[in-house]
Design a protein around this motif. Sequence first.
Motif, PDB file in Angstrom:
ATOM      1  N   HIS A 223      51.062  38.036  45.338  1.00 36.36           N
ATOM      2  CA  HIS A 223      52.074  38.925  44.761  1.00 36.36           C
ATOM      3  C   HIS A 223      53.434  38.251  44.729  1.00 36.36           C
ATOM      4  CE1 HIS A 223      49.432  42.158  44.217  1.00 36.36           C
ATOM      5  NE2 HIS A 223      49.210  42.392  45.500  1.00 36.36           N
ATOM      6  N   ARG A 224      53.728  37.527  45.819  1.00 29.00           N
ATOM      7  CA  ARG A 224      55.022  36.844  45.861  1.00 29.00           C
ATOM      8  C   ARG A 224      55.112  35.817  44.748  1.00 29.00           C
ATOM      9  NH1 ARG A 224      54.845  37.049  51.318  1.00 29.00           N
ATOM     10  NH2 ARG A 224      53.831  35.030  51.476  1.00 29.00           N
TER      11      ARG A 224
ATOM     12  N   ASP B  67      55.918  37.355  41.503  1.00 25.24           N
ATOM     13  CA  ASP B  67      57.348  37.675  41.447  1.00 25.24           C
ATOM     14  C   ASP B  67      58.165  36.418  41.149  1.00 25.24           C
ATOM     15  OD1 ASP B  67      56.708  40.231  42.033  1.00 25.24           O
ATOM     16  OD2 ASP B  67      57.310  40.160  44.138  1.00 25.24           O
ATOM     17  N   ASP B  68      57.805  35.326  41.851  1.00 24.04           N
ATOM     18  CA  ASP B  68      58.529  34.068  41.649  1.00 24.04           C
ATOM     19  C   ASP B  68      58.390  33.582  40.214  1.00 24.04           C
ATOM     20  OD1 ASP B  68      59.213  34.164  44.247  1.00 24.04           O
ATOM     21  OD2 ASP B  68      57.953  32.501  44.927  1.00 24.04           O
TER      22      ASP B  68
ATOM     23  N   ALA C  50      57.874  35.394  37.554  1.00 17.86           N
ATOM     24  CA  ALA C  50      58.680  36.237  36.668  1.00 17.86           C
ATOM     25  C   ALA C  50      60.133  35.755  36.692  1.00 17.86           C
ATOM     26  CB  ALA C  50      58.588  37.691  37.100  1.00 17.86           C
TER      27      ALA C  50
ATOM     28  N   SER D 130      47.635  39.300  35.549  1.00 19.80           N
ATOM     29  CA  SER D 130      48.951  39.881  35.818  1.00 19.80           C
ATOM     30  C   SER D 130      49.643  40.163  34.491  1.00 19.80           C
ATOM     31  CB  SER D 130      49.793  38.945  36.679  1.00 19.80           C
ATOM     32  OG  SER D 130      50.711  38.237  35.875  1.00 19.80           O
TER      33      SER D 130
END
Length: 665
Positions: free
Chosen positions: A283-284, A287-288, A290, A342
């Motif tokens: 998940h991290r 985020d990174d 994005a 994703s």
Amino acid sequence: DAGGYIADVNPAFSRITGYRRDEVIGRSPKMLSSGHQDAAFYARMWQSLRDTGAWRGEIWNRNKAGEVYPELLSIAAVKDTQGLISHYIGSFSDITHLKEREVQLDRLAHYDPLTSLPNRRLLSDRLRQALAHTRRAGKILAVCLVDLDNFKPINDQHGHAAGDQVLVETAQRLRDCVRDKDTVARIGGDEFVLLLQDLEWVEECDSVLSRLLQRLTQPIRLAEGAEVAVSASIGLTLFPQDGVEAEVLLRHADQALYQAKQAGRNRYRLFDVAHDRLVQAHHRLIDDLALALAKNQFVLHYQPKVDMATGQVLGVEALLRWRHPERGLLLPAEFLYALSHSELEIPLGEWVLEAALQQLERWQAEGLQLSVSINLAPRHLLQADFPARLAESLARHPQVPAASLELELLESSALADLEQAARAIKACQALGVRVALDDFGAGYASLAYFKSLPVAVLKIDQAFTRDMHEDAEDCNIVEGVIKIAAAFGREVIAEGVETIEQGILLLHLGCRLAQGYVIARPMPADSLARWLEQWSVDSAWKNMASLRLQREDLPLVLLETLHRSWVKQLIAVIEAEPGELAPPPQRHACRFGQWLQGPGSSRHGQSEGFGLIQALHEQMHELAEQLLAEHSQEPQRARSGIAKIRALQEQLNEAIYSLIATLMY
Ligand code: C2E
Ligand code: CA
Ligand code: CA
């Protein structure tokens, strides 16, 4: 009175304390004391009376029967006309019933009325305490979530009273199976929580939980007479192994419980911390990624594709790179896996398309005629509006011919709906954009795909190219793919070509187009012009194009290449200072020599030119030995012999190709 002795009381006093008026007049109120308050308490009380003339508070007193009761007491000091204290008036009421209500309320707030177990609120206190204790004691705490497997049917069939009975019995059994210091709580319908404290090792709770599961499955006799049986599923997590906050521990236990249910109930499952960390990291990473997209940290590198027979450069494949602010340039293998499934997959794909079109426009302006292929996620292709958006993108770059854009499509399960995929591909090709099937042969159901999907190009998966030499089966697959492509009139290109030999074999098998490290590594866009200037195709590949050989005769072509690199190495050694470079293998270690004596002589021993090759090869080694010896004494003189090496190499090459010529069919 002013001295603190009882001057008078009213009838209510007697009702509450049980003492008659005449029994208390003239005595100290101390006679009512329960001993529950200490001397300091009374000292504070008197202090307040002196300072402010009043006191109010709760106090425990003892009545005549010896029972202790709580009272709410107010005392006021009464002053005379001179301002001196003449009396104290105390009025109090018995608040026993209020106190009882308080305790009751506390129970209601913290305990489950049905089972008398701690409820969710008290559990979170206990859990926090247990965590602090576990940290201090250096032990292990197990947080277990217990859920009955088949409770609802009992409620439905036997009524709520029966259900309640089962819950009460379950609570009792849970309490029986754990130690006093452990907590059993009920947090909802048929959900219980166990906190097992002070475990020494992880396996310790296994025996507790096995015992518990067994105990819970024992039948319960209902008040109405029927017998029922329940089982339970348990999810647990261990602290500090799972080093998270209290609420998260409960959530993790819940996840493990879900898995226990999935695995067939009546069992316990431990929360998988390592797996969870992976999921979190995943998940991290998304985020990174994005953030990286927003901050424009992505860049495309380009790897040329060439025609091995002519040396013509057909185009380049755009390959994604992440310029990571701390970790440097990252390859797709380090981040792309997080993208599939994703939401980000599509916007990133759009970025790649736009970046490639902008690059094409720039190259067009510089007069470079190249095609660019981009890798497209199947899910992206299958977006309903993909062809329309592709058309819009092309329209934004009118200088770029649609034919110079190619989409490489990874065969994957996402393409399972072949009809839909075929429609999307047709729509793209209608715009003039070519579509290639990437990694062909590696994915699933390759042939089914290939037959249904109207792709223009097949890319042979690099795994097959890599092992073609050692693995006859891979070689057959490559040959098969090439033949299928030819039969259906599709273009075929091999990727991952790392050696001249692989190229020769591919050419022999009928595949002229290639991409791979031996041609060029992926490079930044602005390095491409320089690469194009210096690029020339290997002569063995050029020659191969005109040769019709049997597979067994290919080693001859390979040998010429092998020999060429041997000579290159030899010359480098002689041009360097003595001892600087290691010389190439001599005589016995020479692969060419080994082939000449072994497989070569058995296959070609009778041929006319074979003897000449042997003789020239022998001469080459003699010359090499002589020059290498000279080089260690007088390097300059040895260097004048380089021309001789080159001449001999020419002769040897000619001899090899004359022999090859006699073998052509
Ligand atoms: P791919 O499409 O099969 O791309 C070829 C990969 O093989 C590239 O790795 C390339 O650098 C590498 N390669 C090329 N020649 C050789 C060779 O001679 N030997 C070896 N061992 N490798 C060679 P890269 O750039 O790391 O990309 C890996 C994969 O990531 C690609 O495989 C592709 O599936 C995916 N990918 C790359 N860029 C994008 C993109 O923009 N979008 C999407 N969806 N996927 C991408
Ligand atoms: Ca590709
Ligand atoms: Ca590939």
